[in-house]
Scaffold this motif. Structure first.
Motif, PDB file in Angstrom:
ATOM      1  N   ARG A  30       0.986  -1.415  -0.025  1.00  0.00           N
ATOM      2  CA  ARG A  30      -0.293   0.102   0.400  1.00  0.00           C
ATOM      3  C   ARG A  30       0.729   0.828   0.466  1.00  0.00           C
ATOM      4  N   ALA A  31       1.792   1.122   0.792  1.00  0.00           N
ATOM      5  CA  ALA A  31       2.652   2.124   0.420  1.00  0.00           C
ATOM      6  C   ALA A  31       3.592   2.168  -0.947  1.00  0.00           C
ATOM      7  N   LEU A  36       4.096   5.768  -5.514  1.00  0.00           N
ATOM      8  CA  LEU A  36       3.854   5.310  -7.035  1.00  0.00           C
ATOM      9  C   LEU A  36       3.033   6.235  -7.630  1.00  0.00           C
ATOM     10  N   ASP A  37       1.795   6.384  -7.024  1.00  0.00           N
ATOM     11  CA  ASP A  37       0.116   7.229  -7.027  1.00  0.00           C
ATOM     12  C   ASP A  37       0.847   8.468  -7.045  1.00  0.00           C
ATOM     13  N   ASN A  38       1.673   9.548  -6.552  1.00  0.00           N
ATOM     14  CA  ASN A  38       2.211  10.619  -5.461  1.00  0.00           C
ATOM     15  C   ASN A  38       3.043  10.839  -6.482  1.00  0.00           C
ATOM     16  N   VAL A  57       5.941   4.772 -16.571  1.00  0.00           N
ATOM     17  CA  VAL A  57       7.710   4.673 -17.007  1.00  0.00           C
ATOM     18  C   VAL A  57       8.431   5.597 -16.532  1.00  0.00           C
ATOM     19  N   ILE A  58       8.490   7.022 -16.036  1.00  0.00           N
ATOM     20  CA  ILE A  58       8.803   7.394 -16.192  1.00  0.00           C
ATOM     21  C   ILE A  58       9.128   8.074 -14.852  1.00  0.00           C
ATOM     22  N   ASN A  62      11.975   7.798 -12.509  1.00  0.00           N
ATOM     23  CA  ASN A  62      12.001   8.658 -11.633  1.00  0.00           C
ATOM     24  C   ASN A  62      12.456   8.399  -9.694  1.00  0.00           C
ATOM     25  N   ILE A  63      11.364   6.733  -9.665  1.00  0.00           N
ATOM     26  CA  ILE A  63      12.019   5.575  -8.633  1.00  0.00           C
ATOM     27  C   ILE A  63      13.125   4.849  -8.268  1.00  0.00           C
ATOM     28  N   ALA A  64      13.331   4.473  -9.329  1.00  0.00           N
ATOM     29  CA  ALA A  64      14.588   4.033  -9.828  1.00  0.00           C
ATOM     30  C   ALA A  64      15.751   4.624  -9.477  1.00  0.00           C
ATOM     31  N   HIS A  65      15.972   5.516  -9.982  1.00  0.00           N
ATOM     32  CA  HIS A  65      16.370   6.425 -10.063  1.00  0.00           C
ATOM     33  C   HIS A  65      16.663   7.275  -8.651  1.00  0.00           C
TER      34      HIS A  65
END
Length: 131
Positions: A30-31, A36-38, A57-58, A62-65
């Motif tokens: 859920r977190a 991801l939603d934000n 994808v973007i 960004n999260i992976a970065h």
């Protein structure tokens, strides 16, 4: 008793998804969905990226970065953890040997034989275990 995966309902950009996960992982799922939603909402509101697939994808990039940056800022984290696990294994082995010696005292003449036996036994190894 084997627990069956739980179906958790999450919502990302007004679209609902049902995801299977283990009971103890549902809070993290859920977190992750909220994160991801934000991120996807921020990207969509910027107006520079159009289409849900492209936004996803973007956001994922960004999260992976961010993850890579965190890993780089803590380069010794894995090494420190492995070193600490080895220390704990050594302490457990020493405690087991001490406990065994206290519970089963051997005559002096057998001490050399005991040393030879314990030195040929493999050390406790939990290097493949996850913490």
């Amino acid at each position: 008793m084997i627990e069956e995966p739980l179906q958790v309902s999450i919502k990302i950009l007004e679209k609902e998804y049902r995801i299977a996960c283990e009971y103890h992982e549902q809070d993290d799922l859920r977190a992750s969905a909220r994160l991801l939603d934000n991120r996807m909402r921020e990207i969509r509101q910027s107006g520079r990226v159009i289409g849900t697939d492209r936004i996803a994808v973007i956001a994922a990039l960004n999260i992976a970065h961010d993850l890579i940056q965190i890993q780089r800022s803590r380069p010794n984290y894995g090494e420190d953890t492995n070193r600490r696990l080895r220390q704990l294994q050594d302490q457990v082995n020493a405690a087991l040997v001490t406990e065994h010696d206290e519970q089963h005292p051997e005559p002096q003449r057998d001490a050399e034989q005991h040393t030879a036996q314990t030195s040929t036994e493999p050390p406790l190894d939990a290097s493949d275990e996850r913490v």
